[in-house]
Design a protein around this motif. Structure first.
Motif, PDB file in Angstrom:
ATOM      1  N   VAL A 118       0.414  -1.616  -0.131  1.00 50.70           N
ATOM      2  CA  VAL A 118       0.673   0.271   0.079  1.00 50.70           C
ATOM      3  C   VAL A 118       0.614   1.037  -0.072  1.00 50.70           C
ATOM      4  CG1 VAL A 118      -1.586   0.928   0.966  1.00 50.70           C
ATOM      5  CG2 VAL A 118      -2.135  -1.795   0.780  1.00 50.70           C
ATOM      6  N   LYS A 119       1.639   1.157   0.717  1.00 52.30           N
ATOM      7  CA  LYS A 119       3.033   2.447   0.931  1.00 52.30           C
ATOM      8  C   LYS A 119       3.136   2.921  -0.445  1.00 52.30           C
ATOM      9  CE  LYS A 119       6.311   4.391   3.474  1.00 52.30           C
ATOM     10  NZ  LYS A 119       7.253   3.995   5.153  1.00 52.30           N
ATOM     11  N   GLU A 120       3.926   1.261  -0.946  1.00 55.01           N
ATOM     12  CA  GLU A 120       4.586   1.375  -2.271  1.00 55.01           C
ATOM     13  C   GLU A 120       3.588   1.770  -3.725  1.00 55.01           C
ATOM     14  OE1 GLU A 120       7.872   1.389  -5.131  1.00 55.01           O
ATOM     15  OE2 GLU A 120       7.936   0.859  -2.808  1.00 55.01           O
ATOM     16  N   LEU A 121       2.536   1.533  -3.020  1.00 55.16           N
ATOM     17  CA  LEU A 121       1.640   1.965  -4.080  1.00 55.16           C
ATOM     18  C   LEU A 121       1.040   4.205  -4.231  1.00 55.16           C
ATOM     19  CD1 LEU A 121      -1.376  -0.239  -4.994  1.00 55.16           C
ATOM     20  CD2 LEU A 121       0.036   0.926  -6.724  1.00 55.16           C
ATOM     21  N   SER A 122       0.867   4.029  -2.329  1.00 53.03           N
ATOM     22  CA  SER A 122       0.884   5.398  -2.605  1.00 53.03           C
ATOM     23  C   SER A 122       1.863   6.151  -3.373  1.00 53.03           C
ATOM     24  CB  SER A 122       0.584   5.477  -1.067  1.00 53.03           C
ATOM     25  OG  SER A 122       1.595   4.882  -0.444  1.00 53.03           O
ATOM     26  N   SER A 123       3.282   6.009  -2.794  1.00 49.90           N
ATOM     27  CA  SER A 123       4.126   6.631  -3.401  1.00 49.90           C
ATOM     28  C   SER A 123       4.026   7.418  -4.553  1.00 49.90           C
ATOM     29  CB  SER A 123       5.482   6.031  -2.492  1.00 49.90           C
ATOM     30  OG  SER A 123       5.693   6.031  -1.596  1.00 49.90           O
ATOM     31  N   LEU A 124       3.720   5.406  -5.656  1.00 52.09           N
ATOM     32  CA  LEU A 124       3.524   5.730  -7.022  1.00 52.09           C
ATOM     33  C   LEU A 124       2.502   6.940  -7.021  1.00 52.09           C
ATOM     34  CD1 LEU A 124       4.460   4.505  -9.662  1.00 52.09           C
ATOM     35  CD2 LEU A 124       2.455   3.185  -9.341  1.00 52.09           C
ATOM     36  N   LEU A 125       1.263   6.616  -6.308  1.00 55.05           N
ATOM     37  CA  LEU A 125       0.152   7.692  -6.976  1.00 55.05           C
ATOM     38  C   LEU A 125       0.513   9.236  -6.497  1.00 55.05           C
ATOM     39  CD1 LEU A 125      -2.751   6.343  -5.255  1.00 55.05           C
ATOM     40  CD2 LEU A 125      -2.118   5.839  -7.523  1.00 55.05           C
ATOM     41  N   LEU A 126       1.794   9.461  -5.969  1.00 56.30           N
ATOM     42  CA  LEU A 126       1.981  11.060  -5.083  1.00 56.30           C
ATOM     43  C   LEU A 126       2.864  11.417  -6.374  1.00 56.30           C
ATOM     44  CD1 LEU A 126       2.486  10.711  -1.402  1.00 56.30           C
ATOM     45  CD2 LEU A 126       0.882  11.712  -2.677  1.00 56.30           C
ATOM     46  N   SER A 127       3.852  10.285  -7.046  1.00 59.84           N
ATOM     47  CA  SER A 127       4.809  10.519  -7.644  1.00 59.84           C
ATOM     48  C   SER A 127       4.488  10.854  -8.857  1.00 59.84           C
ATOM     49  CB  SER A 127       5.894   9.552  -8.187  1.00 59.84           C
ATOM     50  OG  SER A 127       4.945   8.784  -8.974  1.00 59.84           O
TER      51      SER A 127
END
Length: 1748
Positions: A1616-1625
């Motif tokens: 989830v953290k990885e996906l959120s970072s991806l969305l933020l990027s």
């Protein structure tokens, strides 16, 4: 004696033995124990400071008594040496200046010493004198403390009081030398030995007498006692002397004794004024003595003192004067009560009736005194004491009942009411003495004043009281009025209360007052009695409400300083309470509104000054002075004048005064336009005082509107005073001259030449009545805005220029172009006068002068109401042109002729409506007679216009035939027009057209034409007179409308109208047949006549003689128009209808199954045997005739109708048979009964069987097929299942089998009709019927099976439904199969379906597997978009899931019915067919996988199927086999392969489906979190998709993650953290935050909070409602306080209709615990609906402390 000595020793402290010796030697013990002890012990015990006293005795010694309580022996004085007794001040001061000495004289008597007395000498021998004549003086000389008991005594001798002579005891015999005679010899001047007694006190001589009288003795007692009190101040000694005298029966001492007793009590006991003397006491009144006696009593000892002093004093006074004690006590208590009721209350408390010892024993006296005390109390804080006194009074019924007692009790009751009023006053802060209420209860003025003070006092309270307090005050006022202030009407209370509310300076109170009043005249005021009983809410009457509102509003108004004053709002609020706004209210509102207007005009004035201003027009003048240009705002100033009521209630005078001021001001500014407008208004109203300003404007040369100036001068001339007429006439004459020149000049030069000024007068004259009419002559003038301004600006016209212009002889020729038609338009288009009165020429117009000559003429209003200020009536352009042209023609002496045709036609057209005679004169002046047609044709067609045309041509013909002289009036024009028309018409018709000259022929044709038009119009008028809505104008012009009108007139029952219709039809060539047919249609449809009446009328009018002539048309009309209107139950009219068709030769017309003659025979029969039959339904080709017959069938007519039905065709075209008729009748007979065969509907099985037996009797009349139909309807219909038992149905089936068997064995004869029926249906025989019945019986036998019984008795509606369906199926294969499939689709257990198939009768050859397969086929068909029926609007996947669940349950139970392989086999083709959508195929496979524990191979196959289905939909070129998905590694490789080649959103969607279809991948084959297939997929979606909607892409990723929640494939926190970072990027902050917050991991929440904290501004890109809900769900409100999200979160929390899991108080508690106290309080205030203005910082802090 012993006890007395003991007491004396105790008090004085002297030894008993010592006093006893003294007593034996000096005085006897009796003397000590007598009255002296009373003085000594009493004085000593009360502690009175008394002076030192000396007691002198004639003995060897004496004893000195001191007030200090000591007895001492003193030295012995010589016996006969008297000494003075010094009496110190009795108040304890020996050296007081008030000390007096009582003179003591030496006694001449012989004193016996103790030695000379016997041992037991009596007290009477203590003092013996010689010579009794000095007795009283001697007693006077004795000290005040010594009183000889040998004083004079008296006794009663009879009724008189006499003295007892003194008995002298001589110690020895007198010596002879002691005799008086001898001593006189020896001593001639014998000295009087008693002289010393009188030397110092000569007043004692009156007591010197040898024989005392009673009066002397009484006087001596009184005098001596007074002297003792006066000189020695020894009240007790004086009192002892008086008491001694009273013991000796001395009269007249009682009053003095009582005074001394009172004085003693005052001095020694009460401790009052010690300087009080007896003389002063005697001069005092008894009431003063009583007050003084009780003056020093303390509150705690008041009652004891009353008993000790007051009561004895009252008793003494009562002895002296009976009855005075009560008065004294009353006076004392009343006087005392004026200042305070505290002490009177104690008296009353100790006078209660229940006490044994009472101060006031008499109850009546007690009540009277108590009432007097309460009412005389002048203090206003004694209410509680009054109630305490009231408690002390006796209750009604106690003691004797007398009139006085009853009256006193009534007064006590009244007192109680008065106290209640005082209590109410005190409750409202208006303390008043009780006496005030008593004194004002009968005074309406005082009562009203009190109520006013009470309400006003409440209104002035701070803070203001609430509405409930006001209502409580009203109830208290009503209570006061009802109990005490009955002199005041209850209406007055309501008025006072309402008035105070209105005057309370509070808006809410004013609104409350509105509820207390009738605010509209239409509302009714209920009586006050109804209000008091609680029946309705009382309101102040409408009239009084107006008065109160006016008074309050005026008070507010007068106290206001300006319009913006708050009091002005209160005044307005008061006035607005009265909703219907009467005149007085409206006047006040207008006055308030006027203040605003005054301020707008700059007038600064106090509102009170406005009200007091008597001449309100002065305010208008002030407005004009302050705002000089306000004359342009006439509406505002007039409105202000209306508001101020200038000139009172006279609106005309008001308007005139204001307008005069406006005109004057406008003239000062040379604003002639504004002045003209105002002057026009003044003239329109006829305000005579405005003549001056009108004349000023009329004489203003700068004003160019000459017409208006002329009107103004005419008005001024009319209303000016006589002295001004001459000047005004001169000015008016000059003005008219100028107008004339300009008018002519304008007509010559319409375009406005150089140097020529054009007045608006001409334009005005042309526009009067024509300006709004398109195509008028005024519209033809080439006026433009620039030219207009140019013409109006030219003011240099001179008379010479005008005359030169007139000299142009060609000007009128140019003017004619404005009257001739332009551009080919017809005459009427250019000269249309518009819609005016009498445009239809219904009446003859005439001048008002001739109104009396004509009957019902038309006179125009403008002609009747002449303008009094216009000398010359307005002329039209045509009149001006005609006059000018004729003048020019005269000037040229006829050389140039003016063409008058167009002008005359125009004038005639204009004059026709208003003056027909003038119009005729214009027409007669035409050069060409026939030109008049142009005018006649353009007029409205009316009798008058047509008659005028005929009259015109009659005049012309007559004038041609008999010319008349022009210099005189020919009788022709005075002849009656009607007679003239008749005569000329008859004359010209008599000879024909060839006999007349050519010019007369055209005239005669016109005369004939208009006569014909007149005849048509007359007939049309007749039609109109019938009031049938005929448009006469249209009737004469429209042939189609004429035809329809004539036919419409034929639709009537009125003979005259019918005759008119026939005559009109004959005149206008309308077919008579059509008229008669229309009348016949009317008779059938809308006439309302019965059939017999229709038949009679048709015969009377001989309709069919004409109608028979066209049978086809008659048949067509009858079928199309008449037959649909006849009801099916109206047999008589149907019979007449078909009779007409038959009689008129229509039998062979039309293609119908039944001929009219057959209809006639049938109707005649049915009319008798089946009156309620719907015959039209019976013979309708689209209806089943049996359905029409079924309601009327009965046992009485079945036979008759069965003979008729062979003539009735069925829907298929074949004739009905009697068997079919009996079929429907037997069903009706069985189920509903028959009045003759089955009188009531059966209810029990035996009754149903008997009804069946009745039906069986008619089975022989049925064909085999119909018999089977009847039996099935009885035993296998829904009614049979619900109403009949299984046994009864079986019994009926058996009986049917027996009956059929009987028919087989003994066949009956068949009629020809039966043979026809059997021939038509030869396939069904009795044998077939028997076989079918036996199968039905067998089916009924199965109904007792336990399985079917359980279905019927089940609590589930579905099972009962299937039991019912099986019952009706009769074990037919198709029905049983369909039922089994339906049960399978409903998800019922397969075992239950198997039992159903097993129970069914016969070899059905239906297997359970076939049933399930058919169910699956239906599901697949529904999934494929087919129309398969699944038992209602159900989801096919849910149905499949229930079927799979049933199969799964069956497999688990070990039943070898249907296997999972079977399901896979049936569903595999659908799942493998890529023609269908992927999602339903995958869902089908998922359902199978979830329900069955598939083997590894089956699982792989399922995964393969899923994968194959998805790949075929999106990647058809990629072939997949089982090896690609057999293990996780291969599947991951396949996923990566597909991911690499995916770039479209649809491809990523299918990859999501693919991952969902596969089992979760373990971490062994996934290289860390970045390698997670879901993470890889999201990364590819965000990086590869080239879509413009980035937000939508982020939402898709979020939706993908949400689909994994609570599943085995749910992403870990790292993912989830990885996906959120991806969305933020990718700048997708909002979905990233949602993804982090939806997780249950606290670390992810912390990450989300970090991003939220970093946000500076909240907008739609980073916040929405869902995010706010997630933040609240995550309980992050406290942590978001410092962020911009906090206000949004609070708004979202408050806006949510249901807070859900969010507890506002819990959130506030968290905020407070975190130190955010203000935020916590603010949140609670907002949640509780507190207004935003009240959510202050302090309020939030206090709310947080109070609520959290």
């Amino acid at each position: 004696m012993s006890s007395c000595l003991d007491e004396l020793c105790t008090v004085t402290g002297v030894a008993r033995s010592f006093i006893r010796v003294w007593s034996n030697a000096v005085v006897t013990g009796e003397w000590i124990c007598g009255w002296r002890r009373d003085w000594s012990l009493g004085a000593l015990s009360r502690g009175v400071a008394v002076c030192e006293l000396e007691v002198r005795v004639w003995d060897s010694s004496f004893v000195t008594f001191t007030r200090t309580g000591k007895l001492t022996w003193a030295s012995v004085f010589p016996p006969l040496v008297p000494r003075s007794i010094n009496v110190a001040d009795r108040r304890g001061n020996p050296n007081s200046s008030t000390a007096s000495a009582v003179p003591a004289t030496a006694l001449t008597s012989t004193v016996l010493t103790s030695a000379a007395l016997p041992p037991k000498c009596s007290k009477n021998n203590a003092l013996v004198t010689q010579g009794s004549q000095h007795y009283l003086p001697e007693c006077t000389s004795e000290p005040e403390l010594v009183f000889n008991t040998c004083f004079v005594k008296n006794s009663y001798n009879g009724d008189s009081l006499v003295l007892i002579p003194w008995r002298e005891h001589k110690h020895r015999e007198r010596d002879w030398c002691e005799e008086l005679e001898r001593r006189m010899v020896v001593e001639p001047s014998l000295q009087d030995e008693s002289e010393f007694l009188y030397a110092a006190q000569p007043e004692l001589l009156r007591y010197r007498t040898p024989r005392l009288s009673v009066e002397k003795v009484m006087d001596w007692y009184q005098t001596r006692a007074e002297e003792i009190e006066h000189y020695a101040r020894q009240v007790d000694c004086a009192l002892s002397l008086i008491r001694l005298g009273m013991e000796r029966n001395i009269p007249g001492l009682l009053v003095l004794c009582d005074n001394l007793v009172t004085l003693e009590a005052l001095v020694y006991e009460a401790g009052c004024d010690l300087t009080l003397t007896l003389k002063e006491l005697q001069q005092m009144k008894d009431i003063e003595k009583l007050r003084l006696l009780m003056s020093s009593c303390s509150e705690d000892k008041y009652v004891r003192s009353a008993y000790q002093w007051m009561v004895p004093f009252l008793h003494r006074c009562e002895k002296q004067s009976p009855g005075v004690a009560n008065e004294l006590l009353k006076e004392y208590l009343v006087t005392l009560a004026k200042g305070d009721l505290k002490f009177p209350l104690k008296i009353f408390q100790h006078s209660k009736p229940d006490l044994q010892q009472k101060i006031i024993p008499d109850q009546d006296q007690l009540m009277a005194v108590a009432l007097e005390c309460i009412y005389n109390c002048e203090r206003n804080d004694q209410l509680s004491l009054c109630y305490d006194i009231l408690e002390c009074l006796p209750q009604r019924g106690c003691g004797p009942k007398t009139e006085v007692t009853t009256a006193l009790h009534d007064m006590v009751d009244q007192l109680e009411q008065i106290l209640s009023v005082s209590e109410l006053l005190e409750k409202h802060g208006l303390e008043k003495p009780i006496s005030f209420v008593k004194n004002t209860q009968s005074s309406p003025e005082e009562a009203r004043a009190l109520m006013v003070r009470l309400t006003r006092h409440t209104g002035r309270k701070q803070p203001p009281v609430s509405e409930s307090h006001w209502r409580m005050l009203l109830q208290d006022m009503l209570t006061m009025q009802q109990n005490v202030y009955t002199c005041l009407d209850s209406d007055a209370c309501y008025e006072i209360f309402t008035e105070s509310l209105l005057c309370s300076s509070r808006l809410e109170n004013i609104h409350l007052a509105g509820h207390m009043m009738h605010c509209c005249a239409c509302s009714a005021n209920p009586p006050a009695s109804a209000v008091q009983k609680g029946k309705t809410h009382y309101r102040v009457s409408y009239e009084r409400s107006i008065d109160l509102v006016l008074a309050a509003s005026r008070e507010y108004f007068n106290s206001s300083t300006s319009l913006t004053d708050s009091c002005m709002d209160l005044a307005r609020c008061c006035l607005q309470l009265i909703t219907d706004r009467p005149a007085a209210i409206q006047e006040e509102l207008d006055l308030i509104q006027a203040l605003g207007c005054l301020e707008e005009f700059g007038v600064k004035i106090l509102p009170l000054q406005v009200r007091l201003c008597s001449d309100r027009i002065g305010l208008i003048k002030e407005c004009i002075c302050q705002s000089p240009t306000c004359y342009r705002q006439s509406a505002k100033l007039l409105g202000l004048a209306d508001l101020l009521r200038v000139a009172g209630e006279d609106p005309e005078e008001r308007r005139g005064q204001v307008l005069i001021l406006l005109v004057e001001q406008a003239l000062r500014f040379h604003d002639y336009k504004a002045a003209s407008v105002h002057c026009q208004e003044l003239m329109a109203t006829g305000y005579s005082k405005s003549w001056d300003v009108c004349s000023q404007l009329g004489q203003s040369e700068s004003y160019q509107d000459l017409a208006t100036r002329q009107e103004l001068m005419a008005f001024a001339l009319t209303h000016c005073p006589p002295g001004s007429i001459e000047l005004l006439l001169a000015a008016s004459s000059s003005l008219q001259t100028e107008i004339l020149y300009r008018k002519v000049n304008f007509q010559i030069h319409p375009e406005g030449g150089e140097g020529i000024s054009v007045s608006p007068l001409i334009s005005k004259a042309l526009h009067e009545g024509d300006v709004s009419v398109p195509g008028s002559s005024a519209d033809l003038l080439p006026w433009g805005s620039a030219a207009t301004r140019k013409v109006l600006s030219s003011t240099t016209t001179t008379t010479k220029a005008v005359l030169q212009a007139v000299s142009d002889g060609q000007w009128w020729k140019k003017s004619l172009t404005y009257l001739r038609p332009l551009q080919g338009r017809e005459f009427g288009g250019a000269y249309q006068t518009g819609t005016i009165a009498n445009e239809g020429l219904e009446k003859q117009g005439c001048h008002p002068f001739y109104e009396a000559v004509l009957s019902d003429p038309f006179v125009t209003e403008s002609a009747v109401t002449c303008d009094p200020y216009q000398h010359v009536p307005g002329e039209s352009f045509a009149e001006v042109l005609l006059r000018t042209g004729k003048l020019a023609e005269t000037k040229t002496e006829g050389e140039e002729v003016f063409p008058t045709t167009e002008v005359l036609l125009q004038l005639a057209s204009d004059a026709l409506p208003s003056d027909m005679t003038l119009a005729l004169a214009y027409l007669l002046a035409l050069p060409q007679v026939l030109d008049a047609n142009k005018c006649f044709e353009k007029q409205a067609h009316s009798a008058l216009s047509l008659q005028l045309a005929a009259y015109y041509y009659s005049l012309q013909i007559y004038a041609r035939l008999a010319p008349c002289f022009r210099d005189k009036c020919h009788p022709l024009y005075r002849a009656d027009p009607k007679e003239l028309i008749k005569m000329v018409t008859r004359h010209v018709t008599q000879y024909g057209q060839d006999a007349w000259p050519e010019d007369l022929v055209s005239l005669t044709r016109q005369l004939y034409y208009y006569n014909e038009r007149l005849l048509d119009f007359t007939q049309a008028q007749i039609l109109q007179g019938l009031r049938k809505g005929v448009d006469v104008q249209r009737f004469t012009a429209d042939d189609q409308y004429k035809r329809e009108t004539i036919l419409g007139l034929a639709e009537t029952l009125e003979e005259n109208v019918y005759g008119i219709a026939l005559s009109l039809a004959q005149r206008y060539s309308v077919s008579r047949w059509e008229v008669l047919m229309t009348h016949l249609e009317f008779l059938f449809t809308d006439s309302g006549l019965s059939t017999v009446e229709i038949e009679n009328r048709a015969q009377a009018l001989h309709l069919f003689e004409t109608l028979k002539t066209d049978p086809e048309a008659f048949h067509k009309h009858m079928v199309k128009y008449i037959y649909p209107t006849i009801g099916g139950f109206d047999h008589e009219r149907l019979l007449y209808y078909f009779s007409l068709l038959e009689s008129c030769g229509c039998a062979d017309l039309g293609k119908y199954a039944i001929k009219p003659e057959t209809h006639i025979r049938l109707l005649r029969k049915f009319k008798v045997v089946a009156a309620g039959l719907n015959y039209k339904k019976l013979t309708d080709e689209n209806m089943n005739p049996l359905e029409a017959l079924e309601p009327v069938l009965s046992s009485q007519n079945i036979l008759s109708i069965s003979k008729l039905v062979p003539k009735i065709p069925a829907k298929d075209g074949r004739m009905l048979s009697p068997s079919s008729l009996y079929t429907i009748w037997l069903q009706k007979l069985f189920w509903t009964g028959d009045p003759h065969l089955i009188k009531q509907v059966p209810e029990s099985s035996p009754e149903w069987l008997r009804a069946y037996d009745v039906c069986v009797k008619y089975f022989d009349r049925l064909h085999p097929g119909d018999l089977l139909t009847v039996v099935d309807a009885i035993t296998f219909s829904p009614k049979a299942v619900t109403k009949l038992s299984v046994e009864a149905r079986k019994e009926m089936t058996r009986k049917a089998i027996q009956t059929v068997q009987h028919f087989i064995e003994k066949p009956r004869k068949r009629s020809s009709e039966d043979n026809i029926q059997e021939a038509s249906d030869p396939n069904i025989t009795y044998a077939d019927v028997r076989d079918q019945l036996e199968k039905s019986l067998a089916h009924l036998e199965t109904l007792n099976h336990t399985f079917l019984v359980s279905l019927r008795n089940s609590e589930q509606e579905t099972l009962r439904k299937y039991g019912h369906l099986y019952d009706l199926s009769r074990s037919e294969k198709g029905k049983v199969h369909d039922q089994a499939v339906a049960m399978c689709l409903d998800g019922l257990p397969l075992r239950m379906i198997q039992q159903l198939l097993q129970v069914a009768v016969g070899p059905l050859d239906i297997s359970l597997k076939e049933v399930v397969q058919d169910a699956v086929r239906k599901i697949v068909s529904a999934l494929s978009g087919g129309d398969a029926e699944l038992g209602g609007p159900r989801d096919p996947l849910q149905v499949l899931e229930s079927v799979v669940a049933a199969v799964h349950t069956s497999v688990d139970q070990g039943e070898d019915l249907v296997s999972s392989d079977d399901l896979l086999e049936w569903l595999r083709p659908f799942c493998a067919d890529d023609a269908w959508p992927v999602r339903p195929r995958i869902q089908v496979l998922q359902i199978l996988g979830q329900s069955f524990n598939l083997t590894e191979e089956d699982g792989k196959l399922l995964v393969f199927f899923r994968t194959e289905a998805i790949l075929k939909a999106t990647w058809p070129q990629r072939q997949v086999d089982v090896a690609d998905v057999e293990n996780e590694e291969n599947r991951y490789s396949l996923f990566m392969e597909l991911l690499e080649c995916s770039h479209q959103e649809v491809e990523f969607q299918h990859l999501i489906l693919l991952l969902q279809a596969w089992p979760p991948m373990k971490h062994d084959h996934v290289p860390g979190v970045p390698g997670n297939p879901w993470v890889r997929l999201a990364t590819a979606m965000l990086t590869r998709c080239r879509t413009g909607n980035r937000d939508g892409l982020g939402n898709e990723v979020l939706k993908m993650c949400r689909s994994l929640y609570d599943t085995a494939q749910m992403l870990p926190a790292e993912g989830v953290k990885e996906l959120s970072s991806l969305l933020l990027s990718q700048s997708l902050l909002l979905p990233a935050l949602k993804l982090l917050l939806e997780s249950r991991d606290e670390s992810l929440h912390a990450v989300a909070l970090e991003h939220i904290t970093a946000i500076v501004k909240v907008n739609d890109s980073n916040c929405d409602q869902e995010l706010l809900s997630l933040l609240l769900d995550a309980r992050l409100l406290v942590k978001c306080v410092s962020t911009p999200f906090y206000p949004r979160m609070i708004e979202h929390l408050l806006a949510s209709p249901q807070q859900g899991p969010w507890d506002a108080e819990g959130l506030a508690r968290q905020l407070r615990e975190a130190g955010h106290r203000a935020e916590a309080g603010s949140l609670l205030l907002a949640v509780r609906g507190t207004h935003r203005a009240l959510r202050t910082f302090s309020a939030a802090l206090s709310a947080g402390q109070h609520w959290v």
